[in-house]
Scaffold this motif. Structure first.
Motif, PDB file in Angstrom:
ATOM      1  N   GLY A  76       0.286   6.472  -5.674  1.00  0.00           N
ATOM      2  CA  GLY A  76       1.079   6.441  -4.457  1.00  0.00           C
ATOM      3  C   GLY A  76       0.215   6.339  -3.213  1.00  0.00           C
ATOM      4  N   HIS A  77      -0.879   7.095  -3.174  1.00  0.00           N
ATOM      5  CA  HIS A  77      -1.779   7.068  -2.011  1.00  0.00           C
ATOM      6  C   HIS A  77      -2.297   5.652  -1.759  1.00  0.00           C
ATOM      7  N   PHE A  78      -2.857   5.055  -2.798  1.00  0.00           N
ATOM      8  CA  PHE A  78      -3.434   3.717  -2.611  1.00  0.00           C
ATOM      9  C   PHE A  78      -2.353   2.654  -2.514  1.00  0.00           C
ATOM     10  N   GLY A  79      -1.206   2.885  -3.152  1.00  0.00           N
ATOM     11  CA  GLY A  79      -0.105   1.939  -3.011  1.00  0.00           C
ATOM     12  C   GLY A  79       0.451   1.897  -1.605  1.00  0.00           C
ATOM     13  N   ASP A  80       0.429   3.048  -0.912  1.00  0.00           N
ATOM     14  CA  ASP A  80       0.872   3.095   0.483  1.00  0.00           C
ATOM     15  C   ASP A  80      -0.197   2.574   1.435  1.00  0.00           C
TER      16      ASP A  80
END
Length: 443
Positions: A76-80
């Motif tokens: 989620g962190h890198f996807g955002d």
């Protein structure tokens, strides 16, 4: 000011990619769940009492679910930050490789305690991978859709029962081997097939562009450092808590219907193939149910659909165990098909769009993944809990009561939400097109 540019062609590709990606990920993840109920107690825990071995096998199943929130946070962190597509490619590779390696593991008879240790490690990798897959796949469909978001996003969820159908069919074919062939090598075949599915999935996934909503958001962002997406989600925890509450009861019911009931029904005297056939039929029905109820949620709203089936699921789970205890294959099939194919499908289907609508663009991958994966732990923990309760001498009435109470938690969480079906997905960093709104999903 940058507005999202939606393409029908890319939307179709995104939906197909999300469906196939979800199918592949859940083929691998749920194949493990079925195998843990059917074979792992004999292959990796052969020195234990059969019932204790079943608890241990379900314990390794639970580790994958416990790892899913970690995957949601990391992906989620890198996807955002860097985009949905890149993270989805990585999650698919991780899952495919881990599942293939499970098919190559030595047994307890060959290497002793090292076998279950390696199994647990690979299960954790599976959990991390699927923890990053669902949120990104949902957003690839939802953020490519300019309308009918419930319908298009639901194809990601439809991939889960499709994966269940495929995994159960392949495992059932392997289980039809005579003598000791299935326990010796037949169970490995479904896991080794994961590498073929991985190649197909990557081919489709690499043809999809980044979502227009994320691309517009990235173009509109200020260059100054921003808070981490996880901190953004945790700074407004109510939506995260409600997302967990909405889904937890549904996943406990799913874990009961797709995993625990396999071993329960076999111990009750049903043939293993009869139980697998019921699970397969229920998953086929669920594919239609997920898409149909999600399309309905575009018309009448998410809340009425999810609220109604949360109540229905709690009531139906009271009847499931008595129906199985009759020894009737017809009632066993009816119990599973209605529970998995209808009530759970109507609960699960609209959740893809609903979760997407609860968080803003800059932290949506993190919020959606974390809320969904924490609630998804219910599916991994319930078989362990219920098998342990049975081992301690508790009857099935206690199990039904637990499911009913958790369904009430979901009812309360849905009531605390406002309707979001008409909301846009553009966050505060992207101007919403005329006629759309954006905000918190709570009242």
């Amino acid at each position: 000011m940058t507005h999202p540019r939606f393409s029908p062609t890319q939307r179709r590709r995104a939906v197909l990619s999300s469906y196939l990606g979800s199918l592949i990920e859940y083929y691998d993840f749920l194949l493990y769940a079925t195998a843990s109920a059917v074979v792992f107690n004999a292959v990796f825990f052969s020195d234990l009492d059969p019932l204790v071995g079943t608890v241990a096998a379900f314990g390794t199943l639970a580790t994958g679910y416990l790892a899913r929130p970690l995957g949601g946070i990391v992906f989620g962190h890198f996807g955002d930050r860097v985009g949905r597509k890149k993270m989805l490619v990585i999650s698919m590779v991780l899952m495919g490789v881990a599942s293939t390696l499970i098919g190559l593991l030595p047994t307890y008879a060959q290497v002793g305690a090292l076998a279950p240790v390696l199994l647990i490690v690979l299960r954790v990798v599976q959990g991390v991978a699927v923890g990053g897959e669902w949120g990104g796949a949902v957003l690839m469909s939802a953020e490519h859709a300019s309308s009918r978001r419930g319908l298009w996003a639901s194809f990601t969820n439809a991939g889960a029962p499709s994966g269940m159908v495929l995994s159960t069919l392949v495992l059932a074919l392997s289980a039809s081997l005579t003598g000791d062939a299935f326990l010796t090598w037949g169970w490995r075949i479904p896991f080794l097939l994961s590498v073929v599915l991985l190649g197909i999935g990557l081919f489709v996934r690499l043809s999809v562009t980044e979502t227009p909503v994320f691309a517009a958001s990235a173009a509109a962002r200020p260059t100054a450092p921003r808070r981490a997406p996880l901190l953004e989600v945790l700074s407004r925890p109510r939506n995260l808590l409600l997302a967990v509450g909405v889904g937890f009861g549904a996943f406990v019911a799913q874990g009961t219907l797709t995993t625990f009931l396999i071993s329960y029904a076999v111990r009750a005297g049903f043939e293993r193939q009869t139980v697998l056939n019921a699970i397969t039929l229920s998953s086929v029905v669920a594919i239609v149910g997920i898409i149909g109820f999600s399309a309905l949620s575009d018309r009448v709203g998410r809340r009425p659909v999810v609220l109604g089936v949360a109540v229905a699921t709690g009531l139906w789970c009271v009847a499931i165990f008595p129906m199985i205890d009759t020894g009737s294959a017809v009632l066993l099939t009816l119990a599973v098909v209605v529970g998995q194919g209808v009530t759970h499908a109507a609960w699960f289907g609209p959740s893809a769009a609903l979760y997407s609508e609860m968080f803003s663009t800059g932290s949506r991958y993190t919020g959606v993944s974390l809320g969904y994966q924490i609630s998804g732990m219910g599916a991994g923990l319930s078989p362990v809990l219920f098998a342990s309760l049975q081992a301690a001498g508790f009857g099935t009435g206690v199990l039904s009561a637990v499911i009913g109470l958790l369904a009430l938690v979901s009812v309360g969480s849905v009531l605390a939400l406002r309707e979001t079906a008409r909301d846009g997905l553009t966050g505060p960093d992207v101007p919403a097109p005329a006629g759309t709104t954006e905000g918190a999903a709570t009242r």
